[in-house]
Scaffold this motif. Structure first.
Motif, PDB file in Angstrom:
ATOM      1  N   ARG B  10       0.851  -1.195   0.000  1.00 54.45           N
ATOM      2  CA  ARG B  10       0.000   0.000   0.000  1.00 54.45           C
ATOM      3  C   ARG B  10       0.876   1.230   0.000  1.00 54.45           C
ATOM      4  NH1 ARG B  10      -3.605  -1.980   4.510  1.00 54.45           N
ATOM      5  NH2 ARG B  10      -1.814  -1.178   5.632  1.00 54.45           N
ATOM      6  N   TYR B  11       0.478   2.234  -0.747  1.00 59.78           N
ATOM      7  CA  TYR B  11       1.096   3.553  -0.617  1.00 59.78           C
ATOM      8  C   TYR B  11       0.109   4.387   0.160  1.00 59.78           C
ATOM      9  CZ  TYR B  11       4.404   2.385  -4.374  1.00 59.78           C
ATOM     10  OH  TYR B  11       5.386   1.825  -5.146  1.00 59.78           O
ATOM     11  N   GLY B  12       0.395   4.652   1.409  1.00 61.39           N
ATOM     12  CA  GLY B  12      -0.597   5.347   2.227  1.00 61.39           C
ATOM     13  C   GLY B  12      -1.831   4.484   2.311  1.00 61.39           C
ATOM     14  N   ARG B  15      -4.106   0.875  -2.122  1.00 59.76           N
ATOM     15  CA  ARG B  15      -3.613  -0.494  -2.223  1.00 59.76           C
ATOM     16  C   ARG B  15      -3.211  -0.759  -3.671  1.00 59.76           C
ATOM     17  NH1 ARG B  15      -3.573  -5.084   0.265  1.00 59.76           N
ATOM     18  NH2 ARG B  15      -4.567  -4.369   2.164  1.00 59.76           N
ATOM     19  N   VAL B  16      -1.968  -1.143  -3.866  1.00 59.84           N
ATOM     20  CA  VAL B  16      -1.467  -1.387  -5.221  1.00 59.84           C
ATOM     21  C   VAL B  16      -1.342  -2.883  -5.492  1.00 59.84           C
ATOM     22  CG1 VAL B  16       0.446  -0.997  -6.813  1.00 59.84           C
ATOM     23  CG2 VAL B  16      -0.251   0.816  -5.259  1.00 59.84           C
ATOM     24  N   LEU B  17      -0.829  -3.615  -4.532  1.00 59.52           N
ATOM     25  CA  LEU B  17      -0.679  -5.065  -4.699  1.00 59.52           C
ATOM     26  C   LEU B  17      -1.319  -5.779  -3.515  1.00 59.52           C
ATOM     27  CD1 LEU B  17       3.049  -5.225  -5.866  1.00 59.52           C
ATOM     28  CD2 LEU B  17       1.002  -5.424  -7.300  1.00 59.52           C
ATOM     29  N   ALA B  33       1.514  -6.105 -17.782  1.00 58.22           N
ATOM     30  CA  ALA B  33       0.318  -5.471 -17.227  1.00 58.22           C
ATOM     31  C   ALA B  33       0.268  -4.045 -17.735  1.00 58.22           C
ATOM     32  CB  ALA B  33       0.360  -5.489 -15.706  1.00 58.22           C
ATOM     33  N   PRO B  34      -0.915  -3.440 -17.730  1.00 59.33           N
ATOM     34  CA  PRO B  34      -1.015  -2.081 -18.250  1.00 59.33           C
ATOM     35  C   PRO B  34      -0.402  -1.056 -17.299  1.00 59.33           C
ATOM     36  CG  PRO B  34      -3.146  -2.828 -17.453  1.00 59.33           C
ATOM     37  CD  PRO B  34      -2.224  -3.994 -17.344  1.00 59.33           C
ATOM     38  N   ASN B  35      -0.375   0.186 -17.764  1.00 57.67           N
ATOM     39  CA  ASN B  35       0.149   1.281 -16.950  1.00 57.67           C
ATOM     40  C   ASN B  35      -0.546   1.343 -15.600  1.00 57.67           C
ATOM     41  OD1 ASN B  35       0.384   3.295 -19.883  1.00 57.67           O
ATOM     42  ND2 ASN B  35       2.050   2.360 -18.753  1.00 57.67           N
ATOM     43  N   GLY B  36       0.251   1.561 -14.584  1.00 55.09           N
ATOM     44  CA  GLY B  36      -0.320   1.765 -13.254  1.00 55.09           C
ATOM     45  C   GLY B  36      -0.793   0.498 -12.577  1.00 55.09           C
ATOM     46  N   ALA B  37      -0.499  -0.676 -13.163  1.00 57.28           N
ATOM     47  CA  ALA B  37      -0.976  -1.921 -12.577  1.00 57.28           C
ATOM     48  C   ALA B  37      -0.125  -2.350 -11.384  1.00 57.28           C
ATOM     49  CB  ALA B  37      -0.968  -3.023 -13.632  1.00 57.28           C
ATOM     50  N   GLY B  38       1.052  -1.771 -11.267  1.00 60.20           N
ATOM     51  CA  GLY B  38       1.900  -2.113 -10.123  1.00 60.20           C
ATOM     52  C   GLY B  38       3.128  -2.919 -10.497  1.00 60.20           C
ATOM     53  N   LYS B  39       3.521  -2.893 -11.761  1.00 64.37           N
ATOM     54  CA  LYS B  39       4.713  -3.634 -12.186  1.00 64.37           C
ATOM     55  C   LYS B  39       5.962  -3.095 -11.489  1.00 64.37           C
ATOM     56  CE  LYS B  39       4.279  -2.587 -16.554  1.00 64.37           C
ATOM     57  NZ  LYS B  39       3.040  -1.788 -16.537  1.00 64.37           N
ATOM     58  N   THR B  40       6.136  -1.789 -11.604  1.00 60.21           N
ATOM     59  CA  THR B  40       7.323  -1.193 -10.988  1.00 60.21           C
ATOM     60  C   THR B  40       7.326  -1.449  -9.488  1.00 60.21           C
ATOM     61  OG1 THR B  40       7.457   0.506 -12.679  1.00 60.21           O
ATOM     62  CG2 THR B  40       8.508   0.995 -10.590  1.00 60.21           C
ATOM     63  N   THR B  41       6.150  -1.344  -8.892  1.00 56.93           N
ATOM     64  CA  THR B  41       6.060  -1.584  -7.452  1.00 56.93           C
ATOM     65  C   THR B  41       6.510  -2.994  -7.105  1.00 56.93           C
ATOM     66  OG1 THR B  41       4.212  -0.042  -7.358  1.00 56.93           O
ATOM     67  CG2 THR B  41       4.493  -1.525  -5.478  1.00 56.93           C
ATOM     68  N   LEU B  42       6.022  -3.972  -7.872  1.00 55.25           N
ATOM     69  CA  LEU B  42       6.414  -5.358  -7.604  1.00 55.25           C
ATOM     70  C   LEU B  42       7.915  -5.555  -7.787  1.00 55.25           C
ATOM     71  CD1 LEU B  42       5.810  -8.286  -6.979  1.00 55.25           C
ATOM     72  CD2 LEU B  42       5.149  -8.640  -9.358  1.00 55.25           C
ATOM     73  N   PRO B  79      16.322   0.269 -13.070  1.00 49.44           N
ATOM     74  CA  PRO B  79      15.105   0.999 -12.711  1.00 49.44           C
ATOM     75  C   PRO B  79      14.384   1.478 -13.970  1.00 49.44           C
ATOM     76  CG  PRO B  79      17.065   1.957 -11.673  1.00 49.44           C
ATOM     77  CD  PRO B  79      17.533   1.022 -12.731  1.00 49.44           C
ATOM     78  N   GLN B  80      13.078   1.712 -13.821  1.00 49.18           N
ATOM     79  CA  GLN B  80      12.334   2.245 -14.959  1.00 49.18           C
ATOM     80  C   GLN B  80      12.891   3.617 -15.342  1.00 49.18           C
ATOM     81  OE1 GLN B  80       8.093   2.328 -14.441  1.00 49.18           O
ATOM     82  NE2 GLN B  80       7.726   3.057 -16.495  1.00 49.18           N
ATOM     83  N   ARG B  81      13.180   4.402 -14.293  1.00 51.36           N
ATOM     84  CA  ARG B  81      13.813   5.683 -14.555  1.00 51.36           C
ATOM     85  C   ARG B  81      15.107   5.744 -13.774  1.00 51.36           C
ATOM     86  NH1 ARG B  81       8.907   9.626 -14.001  1.00 51.36           N
ATOM     87  NH2 ARG B  81       8.519   7.888 -12.618  1.00 51.36           N
ATOM     88  N   THR B 187       7.173  -5.193 -18.829  1.00 53.25           N
ATOM     89  CA  THR B 187       7.025  -4.538 -20.119  1.00 53.25           C
ATOM     90  C   THR B 187       5.545  -4.389 -20.415  1.00 53.25           C
ATOM     91  OG1 THR B 187       7.565  -4.655 -22.472  1.00 53.25           O
ATOM     92  CG2 THR B 187       7.054  -6.725 -21.390  1.00 53.25           C
ATOM     93  N   HIS B 188       5.198  -3.489 -21.325  1.00 52.69           N
ATOM     94  CA  HIS B 188       3.865  -3.589 -21.870  1.00 52.69           C
ATOM     95  C   HIS B 188       3.953  -3.753 -23.376  1.00 52.69           C
ATOM     96  CE1 HIS B 188       4.207   0.662 -20.168  1.00 52.69           C
ATOM     97  NE2 HIS B 188       5.004   0.543 -21.163  1.00 52.69           N
ATOM     98  N   VAL B 189       5.146  -4.110 -23.799  1.00 53.51           N
ATOM     99  CA  VAL B 189       5.306  -4.444 -25.205  1.00 53.51           C
ATOM    100  C   VAL B 189       5.310  -5.965 -25.290  1.00 53.51           C
ATOM    101  CG1 VAL B 189       6.735  -4.190 -27.233  1.00 53.51           C
ATOM    102  CG2 VAL B 189       6.677  -2.396 -25.504  1.00 53.51           C
TER     103      VAL B 189
END
Ligand SMILES: Nc1ncnc2c1ncn2[C@@H]1O[C@H](COP(=O)(O)OP(=O)(O)OP(=O)(O)O)[C@@H](O)[C@H]1O
Ligand SMILES: [Mg+2]
Lengths: 395, 305
Positions: B10-12, B15-17, B33-42, B79-81, B187-189
């Motif tokens: 959870r961020y605050g 709930r993301v995952l 998974a699509p944008n904002g699905a929580g890939k980076t978080t995982l 990292p993604q960025r 990825t989302h490609v």
């Protein structure tokens, strides 16, 4: 994993890499620019190089005596010094006798002229001006300085230290007796102590060291964050916490280097001044002053200068701390300006600390504790910065 | 072996995952998974960058937090960025990162050069990185993740900004890397992982939706994907009734690719086709999901969401 030897080598290499990152020519240039804008930074160095407009006969006399008799002058050497003057006095006598203006004032010798000048209504002012405009101006000035010099020596030391004696505690009185009991008198003139202590050299060097350190160190953490290295560092083997201390070491190293460079500049400035030959003379004595410690002039300079190292380290630690936690550049700059203000403000930290050291008739305990306390605070804040980061992640 | 046990994040209050149970052995895992699905978080959780709100992540049976430096020793992370000092050369940059990974000077240099060659940047290793294109920077990022020859390699959108040639090169690199270690990439490609990944992980609503071989996932839609030649007027009707997977203008009308509900009887003019991973992606994350398929995706070209 690694044997500890190569672990050390690795740590050192990392410190070196961080250190390299801090030293950018651009930032050193900025420092110099700010110092120049601050104006007349070099002003206090002028006192080390007297010229005809502001002559320093006292130091010249002292340097001369040091060359002949060493740093400690005993009674016999004083007699010799006085004997040496006879020829110069005779030259002054001749000058006075030839000059009608002195004749009309009813003066025929240097000795009488001096005595007249010391009388409350001696009326020698026109004569003084006449001498200053004449060809023997320097001879008279030197003779005058020598007289002051001799008077100082012959006066009772306690009297010279002045009514201060009655405020002295037992330890200080004992120290006074100790100095008096020496075989001779230290040749170091008070003026040299005064130049160093009161002309602001040390203050300005300390401010310069702190400012330079701050400017070099301020990017230490925020620079990496802004560049986007944070996650790479946090997932590297060293991890953020070890890097925190590696960077802290690099920051301290920066402060050390800056202070060392300025110390070298100071010593070079002294090296080419007349005072250099007096570096080995004791600071306590009839001419020097009253200090609780047996220190040569050079030791005194190094001891008081050690505060500059301390202050640079403090500046390095505080700046590293701000750099670690500041959310952006603006906050960082504000925090730094505020801190420097608190340090630099008259009578707050910097001047108070340096004065304690410079006039160390007082004990060294207080300034040492001050510096040590501030250093500990810095280290504590850095460790807080490390913890704070972890805490934020877990929120 | 990397094991994820009942992990939630959870961020605050957001709930993301939620309740993730996963296992990663040797091989290439594609997180799709699509944008904002929580890939980076995982991925951040797996890299030990973020602590999970609940559950735990183990490597060889030990929690990441306990392993700490020992885990980072065998970890490679892109990292993604990420960033760099603009005036640094890639070689200097790699050497710095090698140093903080604890490599000695000589090894750092040789390995940096070797990896820059691998990502075809050997020629420009002394150029300042500020002169680099986005794709070149991304390749430096891929190279740095490999510096310490990691057992666990985590790559967050490694192909972002790569041109088709570099993408192809990367895919073959992936296959090679996956033989010896655990490689997890997001990825989302779809085409990035379709052929190179041993397993695909798809998230939905913060939970694990599927973790399986690409072919097995494609089978989920078997017999339900069709293509049909349609006129302009028919298209609107299709849009509302079926899940559109792609459309292409053809002489005399449109060629539509779409998926139907299980049990739908196909019309004669429909032509059944093999479902691809992309079809599954579009089907799973269709409009009822937030942040989803824009209508008008051109089928045949690469789908980027
Ligand atoms: N530090 C954060 N604080 C609050 N919310 C966050 C934070 N990081 C991510 N989120 C939210 O968590 C969700 C998942 O984000 P995440 O970056 O993991 O998605 P993603 O699948 O990687 O997306 P993308 O494909 O765009 O990279 C998003 O809704 C995002 O807004
Ligand atoms: Mg992402």
């Amino acid at each position: 994993m690694n044997p500890s030897g190569s672990a050390w080598r690795l740590n050192l290499r990392l410190v070196g890499l961080e250190f390299q990152k801090l030293f950018m020519l651009k930032r050193l240039g900025l420092t110099v620019f700010i110092l120049l804008c601050g104006g007349l930074w070099l002003y206090p160095f002028q006192v080390l190089y007297p010229n005809s407009q502001f002559p320093d006969y006292e130091t010249t006399i002292a340097a001369g005596m040091k060359a002949k008799y060493g740093t400690l002058i005993d009674d016999r050497e004083w007699e010799a010094f006085k004997q040496d003057r006879v020829k110069k006095v005779a030259e002054a006598d001749a000058y006075i006798r030839e000059d009608p203006l002195f004749a009309s004032a009813n003066l025929d010798s240097y000795e009488r002229y001096v005595r007249r000048a010391q009388m409350p209504n001696g009326g020698t002012q026109p004569l003084d001006a006449h001498i200053r405009a004449g060809t023997k101006k320097e001879l008279f000035a030197k003779l005058h300085a020598e007289e002051e010099w001799i008077k100082r020596y012959e006066d009772d030391y306690r009297w010279t230290v002045g009514p201060g004696t009655i405020w002295m505690n037992e330890a200080e009185k004992q120290r006074l007796q100790e100095i008096e009991a020496r075989d001779g008198v230290s040749v170091l003139p008070q003026r040299q102590i005064y130049h160093y202590a009161s002309s602001g050299i040390l203050y300005r060097l300390a401010m310069t060291a702190m400012l330079t350190t701050v400017l070099l160190v301020m990017h230490i953490h925020i620079g990496d964050r802004r560049a986007g290295l944070d996650e790479l560092q946090r997932t590297s083997r060293m991890g953020k916490n070890r890097l925190l201390w590696i960077k802290t070491t690099a920051a301290l190293l920066t402060g050390t280097l800056v202070s060392a460079v300025l110390l070298v500049i100071l010593l070079i400035a002294y090296r080419f001044s007349e005072a250099w030959s007096l570096m080995g003379a004791d600071i306590s004595g009839r001419f020097g002053g009253f200090f609780m410690y047996d220190l040569t002039f050079l030791q005194y300079i190094l001891l008081t200068y050690s505060a500059v190292f301390g202050l640079s380290w403090i500046a390095a630690l505080l700046t590293a701390f701000y750099s670690a936690i500041a959310p952006n550049m603006q906050v960082l700059v504000m925090a730094i300006i505020l801190t420097l203000f608190i340090f630099f403000k008259e009578d707050w930290i910097l001047t108070r600390l340096l004065n304690m050291l410079l006039y160390s008739g007082i004990s060294l305990l207080e300034p040492t504790l001050t510096v040590a306390g501030l250093l500990l605070l810095g280290v504590f804040l850095i460790s807080v910065a490390g913890k704070w980061r972890t805490w934020r992640l877990h929120r | 072996m990397l094991t994820v046990h009942g992990v939630g994040k959870r961020y605050g209050n957001a709930r993301v995952l939620e309740g993730l149970d996963l296992e990663f052995g040797k091989g290439v895992y594609g997180l799709l998974a699509p944008n904002g699905a929580g890939k980076t978080t995982l991925l951040k959780l797996l890299a030990g960058l973020l602590p999970p709100t609940e559950g735990e992540i183990l490597y060889e049976g030990q929690p990441l937090a306990v392993l700490d430096e020992r885990y980072r020793l065998i970890l490679g992370y892109l990292p993604q960025r990420f960033g760099y000092y603009p005036n640094d050369t890639p070689l200097k940059y790699m050497q710095y990162l090698a140093a903080i990974k604890g490599m000695d000077r000589r090894k750092a240099l040789s390995r940096s050069e070797e990896l820059l060659d691998l990502v075809a940047l050997g020629e420009v290793k002394h150029k300042k990185m500020k002169t680099f294109s986005g794709g070149m920077i991304q390749r430096v990022g891929i190279a740095q993740a490999l510096l310490n020859d990691p057992r666990v390699l985590i790559l967050d959108e490694p192909t972002a900004g790569l041109d088709p040639k570099e993408r192809a090169r990367f895919r073959s690199l992936l296959t090679q890397l996956g033989r010896q270690r655990t490689v997890i990439l997001s990825t989302h490609v779809v085409s990035d992982v379709e052929s190179a990944a041993n397993e695909i992980v798809m998230l939905q609503g913060g939970k694990l939706w599927v973790k399986d071989h690409p072919e097995a996932i494609c089978k989920l839609l078997a017999g339900r994907v069709y293509e049909a030649q349609l006129t302009d007027t028919e298209i609107e009707d299709f849009r509302t009734r079926y899940v559109l997977l792609g459309e292409r203008s053809e002489p005399g009308g449109w060629k539509l690719r779409f998926a139907v509900e299980d049990g739908t009887v196909p019309a004669d003019s429909w032509q059944g086709v093999e479902p691809g991973l992309e079809d599954v992606f579009l089907y799973v994350y269709r409009d009822r999901q937030p942040g989803n398929v824009p209508s008008g995706t051109i089928w045949g070209d690469e789908v980027r969401l």
